[in-house]
Design an enzyme around this catalytic site. Structure first.
Site, PDB file in Angstrom:
ATOM      1  N   MET A 170      -5.243  12.298 -33.274  1.00 35.09           N
ATOM      2  CA  MET A 170      -3.867  11.988 -32.817  1.00 35.09           C
ATOM      3  C   MET A 170      -3.347  10.824 -33.644  1.00 35.09           C
ATOM      4  O   MET A 170      -4.063   9.836 -33.849  1.00 35.09           O
ATOM      5  CB  MET A 170      -3.886  11.594 -31.334  1.00 35.09           C
ATOM      6  N   GLY A 221      -6.707  14.035 -22.679  1.00 36.35           N
ATOM      7  CA  GLY A 221      -7.637  14.906 -21.983  1.00 36.35           C
ATOM      8  C   GLY A 221      -7.431  14.796 -20.473  1.00 36.35           C
ATOM      9  O   GLY A 221      -6.625  13.994 -19.998  1.00 36.35           O
ATOM     10  N   GLY A 222      -8.169  15.624 -19.751  1.00 38.84           N
ATOM     11  CA  GLY A 222      -8.187  15.514 -18.292  1.00 38.84           C
ATOM     12  C   GLY A 222      -6.964  16.046 -17.569  1.00 38.84           C
ATOM     13  O   GLY A 222      -6.742  15.730 -16.400  1.00 38.84           O
ATOM     14  N   HIS A 245     -15.308  19.875 -31.231  1.00 40.66           N
ATOM     15  CA  HIS A 245     -13.841  19.797 -31.330  1.00 40.66           C
ATOM     16  C   HIS A 245     -13.429  18.332 -31.475  1.00 40.66           C
ATOM     17  O   HIS A 245     -13.769  17.495 -30.631  1.00 40.66           O
ATOM     18  CB  HIS A 245     -13.229  20.421 -30.068  1.00 40.66           C
ATOM     19  N   MET A 247      -3.333  16.676 -34.449  1.00 41.21           N
ATOM     20  CA  MET A 247      -2.076  16.431 -33.725  1.00 41.21           C
ATOM     21  C   MET A 247      -1.342  15.348 -34.510  1.00 41.21           C
ATOM     22  O   MET A 247      -1.293  14.178 -34.124  1.00 41.21           O
ATOM     23  CB  MET A 247      -2.385  16.007 -32.286  1.00 41.21           C
ATOM     24  N   MET A 256      -2.489  25.872 -26.890  1.00 38.03           N
ATOM     25  CA  MET A 256      -2.626  24.671 -26.056  1.00 38.03           C
ATOM     26  C   MET A 256      -2.297  25.037 -24.615  1.00 38.03           C
ATOM     27  O   MET A 256      -1.223  25.567 -24.322  1.00 38.03           O
ATOM     28  CB  MET A 256      -1.660  23.570 -26.530  1.00 38.03           C
ATOM     29  N   ASP A 307     -10.338  15.739 -31.856  1.00 38.94           N
ATOM     30  CA  ASP A 307      -8.902  15.599 -31.622  1.00 38.94           C
ATOM     31  C   ASP A 307      -8.339  14.417 -32.390  1.00 38.94           C
ATOM     32  O   ASP A 307      -8.552  13.264 -32.011  1.00 38.94           O
ATOM     33  CB  ASP A 307      -8.642  15.413 -30.121  1.00 38.94           C
ATOM     34  N   SER A 362     -14.916  18.748 -26.616  1.00 38.01           N
ATOM     35  CA  SER A 362     -14.029  17.813 -27.312  1.00 38.01           C
ATOM     36  C   SER A 362     -14.582  16.394 -27.202  1.00 38.01           C
ATOM     37  O   SER A 362     -14.776  15.873 -26.096  1.00 38.01           O
ATOM     38  CB  SER A 362     -12.631  17.845 -26.695  1.00 38.01           C
ATOM     39  N   GLY A 417      -1.970  15.483 -26.228  1.00 34.95           N
ATOM     40  CA  GLY A 417      -1.809  14.031 -26.107  1.00 34.95           C
ATOM     41  C   GLY A 417      -2.916  13.333 -25.354  1.00 34.95           C
ATOM     42  O   GLY A 417      -3.225  12.175 -25.635  1.00 34.95           O
ATOM     43  N   GLY A 443     -13.230  19.163 -22.723  1.00 34.22           N
ATOM     44  CA  GLY A 443     -13.507  17.734 -22.823  1.00 34.22           C
ATOM     45  C   GLY A 443     -14.118  17.229 -21.545  1.00 34.22           C
ATOM     46  O   GLY A 443     -15.345  17.109 -21.406  1.00 34.22           O
ATOM     47  N   HIS A 459      -8.738  19.318 -34.862  1.00 36.88           N
ATOM     48  CA  HIS A 459      -7.415  19.628 -34.291  1.00 36.88           C
ATOM     49  C   HIS A 459      -6.479  18.481 -34.660  1.00 36.88           C
ATOM     50  O   HIS A 459      -6.562  17.395 -34.087  1.00 36.88           O
ATOM     51  CB  HIS A 459      -7.590  19.775 -32.769  1.00 36.88           C
ATOM     52  N   ASP A 513      -7.222  25.248 -25.407  1.00 38.65           N
ATOM     53  CA  ASP A 513      -7.559  23.827 -25.350  1.00 38.65           C
ATOM     54  C   ASP A 513      -6.757  23.137 -24.258  1.00 38.65           C
ATOM     55  O   ASP A 513      -5.531  23.095 -24.324  1.00 38.65           O
ATOM     56  CB  ASP A 513      -7.227  23.228 -26.739  1.00 38.65           C
ATOM     57  N   GLY A 514      -7.480  22.587 -23.287  1.00 41.07           N
ATOM     58  CA  GLY A 514      -6.843  21.780 -22.259  1.00 41.07           C
ATOM     59  C   GLY A 514      -7.076  22.301 -20.857  1.00 41.07           C
ATOM     60  O   GLY A 514      -6.682  23.418 -20.535  1.00 41.07           O
ATOM     61  N   GLY A 515      -7.765  21.513 -20.053  1.00 41.20           N
ATOM     62  CA  GLY A 515      -7.930  21.841 -18.635  1.00 41.20           C
ATOM     63  C   GLY A 515      -8.854  23.002 -18.343  1.00 41.20           C
ATOM     64  O   GLY A 515      -8.781  23.601 -17.259  1.00 41.20           O
TER      65      GLY A 515
HETATM   66  C1  DX5 Z   1      -5.504  17.339 -25.739  1.00 38.17           C
HETATM   67  C2  DX5 Z   1      -6.661  17.670 -26.630  1.00 38.17           C
HETATM   68  C3  DX5 Z   1      -7.770  18.375 -25.967  1.00 38.17           C
HETATM   69  C4  DX5 Z   1      -8.447  17.610 -24.870  1.00 38.17           C
HETATM   70  C5  DX5 Z   1      -9.054  18.568 -23.917  1.00 38.17           C
HETATM   71  O1  DX5 Z   1      -4.427  16.886 -26.523  1.00 38.17           O
HETATM   72  O2  DX5 Z   1      -6.241  18.493 -27.699  1.00 38.17           O
HETATM   73  O3  DX5 Z   1      -8.718  18.821 -26.912  1.00 38.17           O
HETATM   74  O4  DX5 Z   1      -9.441  16.766 -25.348  1.00 38.17           O
HETATM   75  O5  DX5 Z   1      -9.585  17.837 -22.869  1.00 38.17           O
HETATM   76  P1  DX5 Z   1      -9.808  18.456 -21.434  1.00 38.17           P
HETATM   77  O6  DX5 Z   1     -10.781  19.571 -21.585  1.00 38.17           O
HETATM   78  O7  DX5 Z   1     -10.346  17.292 -20.668  1.00 38.17           O
HETATM   79  O8  DX5 Z   1      -8.476  18.917 -20.935  1.00 38.17           O
HETATM   80 ZN    ZN Z   2      -7.793  19.514 -29.001  1.00 40.03          ZN
END
Ligand code: DX5
Ligand code: ZN
Length: 220
Positions: A38, A146-147, A34, A69, A139, A36, A9, A144, A199, A67, A177-179
């Site tokens: 927002m 990353g990290g 990827h 959002m 998800m 993101d 990401s 919202g 990410g 993606h 996606d996420g963590g």
């Molecule tokens: C969160 C995003 C993710 C995010 C993932 O809203 O959709 O794509 O960047 O980041 P990591 O891998 O750091 O959780």
């Molecule tokens: Zn994403």
């Protein structure tokens, strides 16, 4: 089983050096990029719009996994497709009863359509839309930023989708996606996920190529 892919990401990249970041990801073996998006309404933050997708498009031949959002994705999707998106994923929560129509609309442009579900959104109620989509995005954090830490219970949703697709003879991608980390990537794949978004895990790695490979081969 669909091919296992890693989709770094760019949310975790240096936005002032995005072209170089994307080229580096391609060199390091990423399968997809990827992106993101927002909008400040569906989620509090604003990241970037279709101009960023067009700019990234000029730096890589890899598929762009966009993606959204965003609220009103039906209105916004075309712009991202024209900018070079290969997969456009919309949130079920942002589409409501129009989800199937939005999926169909995206596919009329010849690109792939994904449906994203936030951690508290169940799959029941969207199965008829999933049948027409190319991909389900589960998800594993609240959208919202990353990290964040992966929410374990979301793995059950991937498993449920895997079983639903298998029972209906549907070959769909399941993205998470996420963590996602090198530590949990095997469990994520075991749940039926074949596209792993990452990410922080990729961008904080001193060796992105090794990390991307480790995520892909976690279960090998
Ligand atoms: C969160 C995003 C993710 C995010 C993932 O809203 O959709 O794509 O960047 O980041 P990591 O891998 O750091 O959780
Ligand atoms: Zn994403």
């Amino acid at each position: 089983m669909q091919k296992i892919c890693v989709a770094p990401s760019i949310l975790s990249a240096d936005f002032a050096a995005m072209g170089a970041a994307v080229e580096d990801l391609e060199r390091c073996g990423a399968d997809l990029i990827h992106c993101d998006v927002m909008d400040g309404t569906f989620v509090p933050k604003i990241t970037f719009g279709s101009d960023m997708i067009a700019a990234v498009r000029r730096h890589t031949a890899l598929p762009l996994d966009v993606h959204l959002m965003c609220v009103n994705p039906l209105v916004k999707a075309e712009d991202f497709i024209r900018a070079g998106a290969d997969i456009v994923t919309v949130h079920a929560e942002a589409c409501g009863k129009d989800l199937r129509e939005v999926v169909r609309y995206i596919r009329t442009f010849g690109v792939r359509a994904g449906v994203a579900v936030s951690p508290d959104t169940p799959l029941r109620g969207i199965y008829h839309s999933l049948e027409e989509a190319d991909m389900l995005l589960v998800m594993s954090v609240y959208p919202g930023r990353g990290g964040q830490k992966l929410i374990e219970r979301t793995l059950a949703k991937a498993e449920e989708a895997k079983e639903f697709f298998a029972a209906h003879g549907l070959a769909k991608d399941i993205e998470m996606d996420g963590g996602i980390t090198e530590e949990n990537a095997a469990a994520v794949q075991a749940a039926g996920v074949n596209i792993l978004v990452a990410g922080n895990t990729v961008f904080r790695s001193p060796d992105k190529a090794a990390t991307i490979r480790a995520l892909r081969e976690a279960r090998a």
